[in-house]
Design a protein around this motif. Structure first.
Motif, PDB file in Angstrom:
ATOM      1  N   LEU A   1      10.301   6.006   9.633  1.00 27.24           N
ATOM      2  CA  LEU A   1       9.299   5.526  10.446  1.00 27.24           C
ATOM      3  C   LEU A   1       9.607   4.450  10.885  1.00 27.24           C
ATOM      4  O   LEU A   1       8.893   3.437  11.373  1.00 27.24           O
ATOM      5  CB  LEU A   1       7.981   5.281   9.236  1.00 27.24           C
ATOM      6  CG  LEU A   1       6.917   6.564   9.293  1.00 27.24           C
ATOM      7  CD1 LEU A   1       5.783   6.649   7.916  1.00 27.24           C
ATOM      8  CD2 LEU A   1       6.746   6.978  10.449  1.00 27.24           C
TER       9      LEU A   1
ATOM     10  N   GLU B   1      -4.716   8.071   4.488  1.00 33.62           N
ATOM     11  CA  GLU B   1      -4.595   8.630   5.819  1.00 33.62           C
ATOM     12  C   GLU B   1      -5.143  10.090   6.621  1.00 33.62           C
ATOM     13  O   GLU B   1      -3.764  11.153   6.627  1.00 33.62           O
ATOM     14  CB  GLU B   1      -2.684   8.353   6.601  1.00 33.62           C
ATOM     15  CG  GLU B   1      -2.436   7.390   6.101  1.00 33.62           C
ATOM     16  CD  GLU B   1      -1.941   6.301   6.711  1.00 33.62           C
ATOM     17  OE1 GLU B   1      -0.808   7.054   7.976  1.00 33.62           O
ATOM     18  OE2 GLU B   1      -1.930   4.947   7.593  1.00 33.62           O
TER      19      GLU B   1
ATOM     20  N   ALA C   1       0.163   5.221   1.348  1.00 35.11           N
ATOM     21  CA  ALA C   1      -0.302   6.244   2.646  1.00 35.11           C
ATOM     22  C   ALA C   1      -0.378   7.170   2.472  1.00 35.11           C
ATOM     23  O   ALA C   1       0.199   7.432   3.685  1.00 35.11           O
ATOM     24  CB  ALA C   1      -0.452   4.868   3.979  1.00 35.11           C
ATOM     25  N   PRO C   2      -0.130   7.993   2.160  1.00 36.26           N
ATOM     26  CA  PRO C   2       0.046   9.425   2.193  1.00 36.26           C
ATOM     27  C   PRO C   2      -1.035   9.995   3.024  1.00 36.26           C
ATOM     28  O   PRO C   2      -2.273   9.525   3.469  1.00 36.26           O
ATOM     29  CB  PRO C   2      -0.266   9.969   0.833  1.00 36.26           C
ATOM     30  CG  PRO C   2      -1.324   9.055   0.057  1.00 36.26           C
ATOM     31  CD  PRO C   2      -1.019   7.853   0.543  1.00 36.26           C
ATOM     32  N   SER C   3      -0.322  10.878   3.573  1.00 37.97           N
ATOM     33  CA  SER C   3      -1.734  12.037   4.393  1.00 37.97           C
ATOM     34  C   SER C   3      -1.948  13.389   3.902  1.00 37.97           C
ATOM     35  O   SER C   3      -0.594  13.572   3.587  1.00 37.97           O
ATOM     36  CB  SER C   3      -1.097  12.556   5.449  1.00 37.97           C
ATOM     37  OG  SER C   3      -0.984  10.936   6.040  1.00 37.97           O
TER      38      SER C   3
ATOM     39  N   ARG D   1       7.731   1.671   3.459  1.00 41.90           N
ATOM     40  CA  ARG D   1       7.363   3.436   3.833  1.00 41.90           C
ATOM     41  C   ARG D   1       8.962   3.533   4.279  1.00 41.90           C
ATOM     42  O   ARG D   1      10.164   2.767   4.749  1.00 41.90           O
ATOM     43  CB  ARG D   1       6.304   3.763   5.045  1.00 41.90           C
ATOM     44  CG  ARG D   1       7.044   2.490   6.018  1.00 41.90           C
ATOM     45  CD  ARG D   1       6.049   2.771   7.125  1.00 41.90           C
ATOM     46  NE  ARG D   1       6.615   1.782   8.585  1.00 41.90           N
ATOM     47  CZ  ARG D   1       5.735   1.748   9.388  1.00 41.90           C
ATOM     48  NH1 ARG D   1       4.123   2.245   9.368  1.00 41.90           N
ATOM     49  NH2 ARG D   1       5.754   0.441  10.666  1.00 41.90           N
TER      50      ARG D   1
ATOM     51  N   ARG E   1       1.351  -0.847  -0.081  1.00 42.05           N
ATOM     52  CA  ARG E   1       0.058   0.270  -0.023  1.00 42.05           C
ATOM     53  C   ARG E   1       1.049   1.634  -0.198  1.00 42.05           C
ATOM     54  O   ARG E   1       2.241   1.499  -0.141  1.00 42.05           O
ATOM     55  CB  ARG E   1      -1.238  -0.421   1.092  1.00 42.05           C
ATOM     56  CG  ARG E   1      -0.889   0.305   3.016  1.00 42.05           C
ATOM     57  CD  ARG E   1       0.847   0.664   3.277  1.00 42.05           C
ATOM     58  NE  ARG E   1       1.329   0.938   4.584  1.00 42.05           N
ATOM     59  CZ  ARG E   1       1.978   1.085   5.364  1.00 42.05           C
ATOM     60  NH1 ARG E   1       1.991   2.538   4.784  1.00 42.05           N
ATOM     61  NH2 ARG E   1       1.723   1.516   6.380  1.00 42.05           N
TER      62      ARG E   1
ATOM     63  N   TYR F   1      -1.779   8.429  14.492  1.00 36.82           N
ATOM     64  CA  TYR F   1      -0.415   7.716  13.680  1.00 36.82           C
ATOM     65  C   TYR F   1      -1.032   6.041  13.515  1.00 36.82           C
ATOM     66  O   TYR F   1      -0.675   5.310  13.156  1.00 36.82           O
ATOM     67  CB  TYR F   1       0.173   8.008  13.558  1.00 36.82           C
ATOM     68  CG  TYR F   1       0.989   7.360  12.437  1.00 36.82           C
ATOM     69  CD1 TYR F   1       0.562   6.731  11.299  1.00 36.82           C
ATOM     70  CD2 TYR F   1       2.137   7.375  13.130  1.00 36.82           C
ATOM     71  CE1 TYR F   1       1.700   6.129  10.350  1.00 36.82           C
ATOM     72  CE2 TYR F   1       3.273   6.416  12.123  1.00 36.82           C
ATOM     73  CZ  TYR F   1       3.060   5.610  11.465  1.00 36.82           C
ATOM     74  OH  TYR F   1       3.954   4.461  10.028  1.00 36.82           O
TER      75      TYR F   1
ATOM     76  N   VAL G   1      -2.990   3.248  11.869  1.00 38.61           N
ATOM     77  CA  VAL G   1      -1.679   2.470  10.944  1.00 38.61           C
ATOM     78  C   VAL G   1      -1.844   1.111  10.790  1.00 38.61           C
ATOM     79  O   VAL G   1      -1.566   0.230   9.785  1.00 38.61           O
ATOM     80  CB  VAL G   1      -0.782   3.308  10.421  1.00 38.61           C
ATOM     81  CG1 VAL G   1       0.662   2.563  11.311  1.00 38.61           C
ATOM     82  CG2 VAL G   1      -0.263   3.274   9.470  1.00 38.61           C
TER      83      VAL G   1
END
Ligand code: GLU
Length: 278
Positions: free
Chosen positions: A210, A41, A7-9, A206, A5, A188, A192
């Motif tokens: 992180l 996100e 998963a941008p904010s 990612r 995936r 978060y 997540v």
């Protein structure tokens, strides 16, 4: 079946670093004949804007990426995070914290990981029910994980990073992390972890910024009985001066590159994914 995936904010326009991250996830799925998902996100209404979510999907499509529908918007799945919180509360691992940021700043030990802020000294952990009720009448609260209690329950944990191998999780250094607050009733870390499990993600790709947070995610997986995916933390793209790309680099947003006449192929090349096939 490999499931990855991106998963941008949606807090701004995507830049070249995001494209790199999206290509990494897309290629990992593609090479394995797997599935590629997109997750927005957008749990924080103060920082996320629907127009950025629309813009980022448009930019990703322009780049040639395709993903499975429906896209998961975290803002639509509060019930899933509430259920996970309830479970942690039932296990006695969640407590309300009434401290202000200033109070925490004055009391806290300096944090190893600057991004995560200071480690909470645990002031509110031992409050009685009566003290909690009295404080709740005058102050808002956040919900924190009792880290020591959680670690005592799970014992030692590890996770696997495709590049660095087996990693012994050390979530304790984060202290009693916040898992929900009044204005954002999740976090978060919690959303997540819950979403990667609910969406059946098997390989989390990612940025290496992180990497440390994965220790907390591994702990939450163990507490909530969720599967542990594989992880691949990738390097962060940097500009010519060695700084990582950020919102301030307006000239490197995908929008700006496109307006400057760059093609999707040019952007793939700039991100080092020239051989990516669609
Ligand atoms: N939403 C996070 C970000 O934009 C990424 C989360 C993740 O990949 O785990 O930095």
């Amino acid at each position: 079946m490999i499931v990855t995936r991106f998963a941008p904010s949606p807090t701004g326009l995507l830049h070249l670093g995001h494209a790199f991250s999206a290509f990494t996830a897309y290629q990992a799925a593609r090479e394995a004949g797997g599935r590629f998902l997109l997750r927005i996100e957008d749990i924080d209404p103060g920082r996320c804007k629907p127009q950025y979510a629309q813009a980022l999907m448009e930019d990703l499509r322009w780049l040639g990426l395709t993903w499975e529908e429906p896209v998961r918007f975290q803002s639509e799945h509060g019930a899933d995070y509430a259920a996970a919180l309830e479970r942690l509360r039932d296990m006695g691992l969640l407590y309300p914290c009434f401290c202000t940021r200033r109070e925490i700043g004055e009391l806290a030990a300096p944090q190893e990981n600057d991004d995560a802020g200071p480690v909470y000294p645990g002031t509110c952990r031992g409050l009685s029910e009566g003290e909690r009720a009295a404080l709740a009448a005058t102050r808002p609260c956040v919900w924190r994980l009792d880290m020591a209690g959680a670690i005592a329950m799970t014992g030692g944990l590890s996770w696997h990073d495709e590049t660095r191998g087996e990693i012994a999780a050390d979530p304790g250094r984060f202290g009693d992390v916040v898992l929900a607050r009044k204005d954002v009733p999740t976090s978060y870390h919690l959303s997540v972890t819950v979403d990667d499990a609910l969406q059946g993600v098997t390989l989390v790709t990612r940025g290496e910024d992180l990497f440390a947070a994965t220790d907390v995610h591994r702990l939450l997986q163990a507490l909530l009985g969720l599967p542990t995916p594989l992880y691949r933390h990738h390097r962060l793209l940097r500009d010519a001066t060695g700084r990582r790309f950020a919102k301030r680099d307006k000239s490197l947003t995908l929008r700006a590159l496109r307006q400057a006449g760059k093609t999707p192929r040019d952007v793939r090349e700039m991100a080092g994914f020239d051989s990516l096939s669609f």
